[in-house]
Design a protein around this motif. Structure first.
Motif, short mmCIF file in Angstrom:
data_model
loop_
_atom_site.label_atom_id
_atom_site.label_comp_id
_atom_site.label_asym_id
_atom_site.label_seq_id
_atom_site.Cartn_x
_atom_site.Cartn_y
_atom_site.Cartn_z
N GLU A 102 1.08 -1.07 0.24
CA GLU A 102 0.28 -0.24 -0.43
C GLU A 102 1.21 1.26 -0.46
N PHE A 104 -0.26 4.61 0.56
CA PHE A 104 -0.84 5.16 1.15
C PHE A 104 -1.49 4.33 2.34
N ASP A 119 -2.14 12.08 11.02
CA ASP A 119 -2.32 12.51 9.03
C ASP A 119 -2.37 14.04 9.34
#
Ligand code: HEC
Ligand SMILES: [Cu+2]
Length: 314
Positions: free
Chosen positions: A5, A7, A19
């Motif tokens: 992945e 993100f 985040d």
């Protein structure tokens, strides 16, 4: 989970705020880099050798003022970022009014999980979405670190200390669980998964687990079988404090200090009884260090905690 992945999923509200902080830092640094780079570009062209731009000297007070302003501005910016990040960390440290407590014990080389109903699992942690989860972490041997990247949370687990870790899982799914502290040859195998389920699925999952004694019941049995009851029950001839109502109360110690009886205090009382002697009692309690496993300590603490609520259980 599984594929590579780019993100990471953000599966808890803590992940969203982390985040947010990261994005904020990137945007601020990006803007400043852009500003500095364009000024370099503009000045390089404008004041290149041979250009007709005016090069008159500025008065010294002017450059001093500019110096002061930008020093204060950057300092202010740093303090503001610090306050923003720290306030979120502080919010995480405040115990929530209501939470689902789950006990986790790290040992070479696995994570053992005990739900308050007695359900046990290894290298798996099932949690309901939309609730505040409070993990109570202990280590049986060396320093481990409980790390769930999708929650953006990492907590070192130090032997002899009870650590708390809180989060609000939001996204249903399965996420990686790692040990993030090198803890011996099989460290890299100390991995597992966190399964976030809907409330209904979680309740369903709990009932489908093999019947284990719940922690309190387990603790009550240990309290008798390990000989604690011999001193601590009311009928005993030995003078030892009654444990009903102790959990969460303020305990006066022989050395004049007053401490709050939390998980750590109960644990220390059992493993290092000579450290905190309750005022008015003789230091006759033997140490149970080495005689109890982490799981047994968790159960005994759960039992003593239950006595605080249920006065009739004396
Ligand atoms: C030989 C008798 C004896 C045995 C066995 C014993 N205790 Fe104790 N315990 C005491 C005495 C006396 C005190 C008070 C003095 C002190 O703090 O050491 C005490 C203190 C405590 C405290 C702190 C209580 C408070 O009011 O703050 C806890 C918790 C505790 N014991 C738990 C246990 C558990 C759990 C076991 C079994 C694993 C156990 N004890 C076994 C005698 C005993
Ligand atoms: Cu480990």
């Amino acid at each position: 989970m599984g594929e590579v992945e780019l993100f990471l999923p953000a599966a808890s509200s803590e992940a969203v705020s982390t985040d947010g902080k990261l994005l904020g830092l990137i945007v601020i640094s990006g803007l400043i880099t852009l500003l500095v780079a364009s000024l370099i570009g503009i000045f390089a062209v404008r004041y290149r050798r041979g250009s007709k731009a005016t090069r008159k000297r500025l008065p010294t007070w002017f450059s001093k003022d500019i110096e002061t302003v930008w020093t204060l501005a950057t300092a202010g910016l740093f303090v503001a970022i610090f306050a923003w990040a720290a306030s979120q960390d502080f919010a995480l440290a405040v115990p929530p009014a209501r939470s689902t407590q789950i006990h986790v014990v790290g040992k070479q080389w696995m994570w053992k999980v005990e739900h308050s109903g007695g359900q046990r699992e290894i290298n798996e942690l099932h949690v309901p979405a939309g609730e505040t989860i409070e993990l109570v972490l202990n280590s049986q041997d060396v320093i481990h670190s409980f790390y769930v990247p999708a929650f953006r949370l990492k907590q070192d687990v130090v032997p002899g200390h009870t650590q708390h870790m809180r989060f609000n899982p939001t996204e249903i799914g399965t996420y990686h669980l790692f040990c993030a502290e090198y803890c011996g040859t099989q460290h890299s195998a100390m991995i597992g998964r966190v399964v976030v389920m809907s409330k209904e699925d979680y309740a369903d999952w709990l009932t489908r687990q093999p019947e284990g004694d719940d922690l309190q019941e387990d603790g009550r049995r240990l309290f008798v079988s390990k000989g604690c009851a011999g001193c601590h029950y009311g009928s005993s001839k030995v003078r030892a404090p009654r444990l009903a109502g102790v959990y969460g109360s303020s305990v006066p110690l022989a050395d004049g200090q007053v401490v709050t009886a939390d998980d750590q205090y109960i644990r220390d009382s059992i493993l290092q009884p000579r450290r905190d002697i309750v005022a008015g009692f003789e230091p006759i309690m033997p140490s149970f260090a080495g005689a109890l496993t982490e799981g047994e300590l968790v159960s005994l603490t759960a039992y003593i905690r239950s006595l605080a609520v249920d006065e009739t259980a004396r």
